[in-house]
Enzyme design. Structure first.
Site, PDB file in Angstrom:
ATOM      1  N   ASP A  90       0.734  -1.153  -0.086  1.00 33.43           N
ATOM      2  CA  ASP A  90      -0.061   0.264  -0.037  1.00 33.43           C
ATOM      3  C   ASP A  90       0.905   1.160  -0.101  1.00 33.43           C
ATOM      4  O   ASP A  90       2.009   1.123   0.090  1.00 33.43           O
ATOM      5  CB  ASP A  90      -0.904  -0.055   0.997  1.00 33.43           C
ATOM      6  CG  ASP A  90      -0.386  -0.140   2.573  1.00 33.43           C
ATOM      7  OD1 ASP A  90       1.048  -0.403   2.491  1.00 33.43           O
ATOM      8  OD2 ASP A  90      -0.881   0.094   3.548  1.00 33.43           O
ATOM      9  N   TYR A  92       2.879   4.518   0.664  1.00 31.85           N
ATOM     10  CA  TYR A  92       3.942   5.099   1.917  1.00 31.85           C
ATOM     11  C   TYR A  92       2.769   6.155   2.657  1.00 31.85           C
ATOM     12  O   TYR A  92       2.089   6.929   2.173  1.00 31.85           O
ATOM     13  CB  TYR A  92       4.886   5.965   1.280  1.00 31.85           C
ATOM     14  CG  TYR A  92       6.006   5.390   0.479  1.00 31.85           C
ATOM     15  CD1 TYR A  92       6.889   4.404   1.253  1.00 31.85           C
ATOM     16  CD2 TYR A  92       6.327   5.472  -0.878  1.00 31.85           C
ATOM     17  CE1 TYR A  92       7.920   3.684   0.384  1.00 31.85           C
ATOM     18  CE2 TYR A  92       7.298   5.079  -1.553  1.00 31.85           C
ATOM     19  CZ  TYR A  92       8.208   4.021  -1.055  1.00 31.85           C
ATOM     20  OH  TYR A  92       8.989   3.625  -1.739  1.00 31.85           O
ATOM     21  N   PHE A 103       6.318   1.920  -4.824  1.00 29.45           N
ATOM     22  CA  PHE A 103       7.789   2.213  -4.343  1.00 29.45           C
ATOM     23  C   PHE A 103       8.501   3.611  -4.847  1.00 29.45           C
ATOM     24  O   PHE A 103       9.310   4.209  -4.243  1.00 29.45           O
ATOM     25  CB  PHE A 103       8.509   1.110  -4.895  1.00 29.45           C
ATOM     26  CG  PHE A 103       8.447  -0.190  -4.360  1.00 29.45           C
ATOM     27  CD1 PHE A 103       8.690  -0.644  -3.170  1.00 29.45           C
ATOM     28  CD2 PHE A 103       7.641  -1.079  -5.253  1.00 29.45           C
ATOM     29  CE1 PHE A 103       8.338  -1.886  -2.737  1.00 29.45           C
ATOM     30  CE2 PHE A 103       7.142  -2.438  -4.545  1.00 29.45           C
ATOM     31  CZ  PHE A 103       7.659  -3.075  -3.272  1.00 29.45           C
ATOM     32  N   HIS A 217      10.443  -9.230   0.532  1.00 27.28           N
ATOM     33  CA  HIS A 217      10.089  -7.733   0.296  1.00 27.28           C
ATOM     34  C   HIS A 217      11.420  -6.814   0.512  1.00 27.28           C
ATOM     35  O   HIS A 217      12.361  -7.304   1.513  1.00 27.28           O
ATOM     36  CB  HIS A 217       9.037  -7.286   1.260  1.00 27.28           C
ATOM     37  CG  HIS A 217       8.451  -5.983   0.912  1.00 27.28           C
ATOM     38  ND1 HIS A 217       9.020  -4.688   1.352  1.00 27.28           N
ATOM     39  CD2 HIS A 217       7.419  -5.598   0.200  1.00 27.28           C
ATOM     40  CE1 HIS A 217       8.411  -3.853   0.858  1.00 27.28           C
ATOM     41  NE2 HIS A 217       7.388  -4.080   0.121  1.00 27.28           N
TER      42      HIS A 217
END
Length: 256
Positions: A90, A92, A103, A217
């Protein structure tokens, strides 16, 4: 959709006056590229429901990220152009960071989020590409890289706060639409998925056999458990070549 539409001229500009309530009133072709609007028509009611939820959150004074103008930004890239899918979780939750692309952050954000720092570290290890001082990944999207979060909004300061609110159904439909594309001759359209972390790997079953590069991740909590050394960028390019598609140039401009 015309790229100069007033709603989308600004990207996270403080002067942006678009609202989630306003988004909820617009037809799909004004919210996203025409081929995405056609592909997501089956979940339009769900999208309206989510936008209504966001409008209510907005009316209650909650700060939501990204800005309304950017919340569907990833779908302004034509569906037909996508050849690499990178799935995030989701947005930032830090105000000023989220820009509607997984990202990626606003070009002026300093310091960069730690997950993005780790992505740059792996990019340098994999391809020798030097890290950038900025976190604007839009140059990737211009080459057909879809930066798709599983959930497209968040309350400021509350990571994961909009999970289970309906976005998952919409992004499931998006990944399914990507995987089901075919060329005019009926052959599969080239696609490689890059799946970082368990949540991203959850879409693998939707890919209809399209190849995927998977690893933990890039978060500081998990990057040392297999993200570093996974070489996702060179592996994605190799898988593209095997499907007859050109490489992605992963090196970003020195300045946004």
């Amino acid at each position: 959709m015309v790229e100069s539409d007033a709603l989308f001229e600004l990207q996270q500009d403080p002067a942006d006056t678009a609202t989630f309530a306003g988004l909820a009133r617009l037809p799909l072709p004004e919210l996203m590229a025409p081929d995405w609007a056609a592909a997501l028509q089956g979940v339009e009611a769900q999208l309206r429901k989510v936008l209504g939820f966001l409008a209510a959150e907005e009316a209650q004074g909650h700060q939501l990220l990204p800005s309304p103008s950017n919340v569907l930004r990833t779908f302004r890239q034509p569906l037909a152009d996508v050849r690499v899918l990178i799935v995030g979780q989701d947005p930032y939750p830090t105000p000023g960071h989220a820009v509607g692309l997984s990202f990626s952050v606003d070009p002026h954000v300093r310091p960069l989020p730690r997950s993005l720092v780790n992505i740059y570290r792996e990019l340098e290890s994999d391809l020798g590409v030097p890290p950038r001082v900025h976190g604007d990944l839009s140059a990737w999207t211009e080459q057909g890289v879809l930066l798709l979060n599983r959930v497209l909004t968040v309350r400021a300061g509350a990571a994961g706060s909009h999970r289970g609110k309906g976005w998952e159904e919409i992004t499931t439909a998006a990944v399914t639409a990507l995987a089901s594309r075919t060329a005019p001759d009926g052959s599969r359209t080239p696609l490689v998925a890059v799946l970082w972390g368990k949540e991203a790997e959850g879409v693998r079953a939707l890919l209809d056999g399209a190849p995927a590069v998977t690893s933990p991740h890039p978060s500081p909590l998990s990057a040392s458990r297999g993200f570093f050394g996974s070489r996702p960028f060179s592996r994605a390019n190799q898988l593209l070549r095997e499907q007859g598609a050109p490489d992605v140039t992963w090196e970003l401009p020195p300045l946004p």
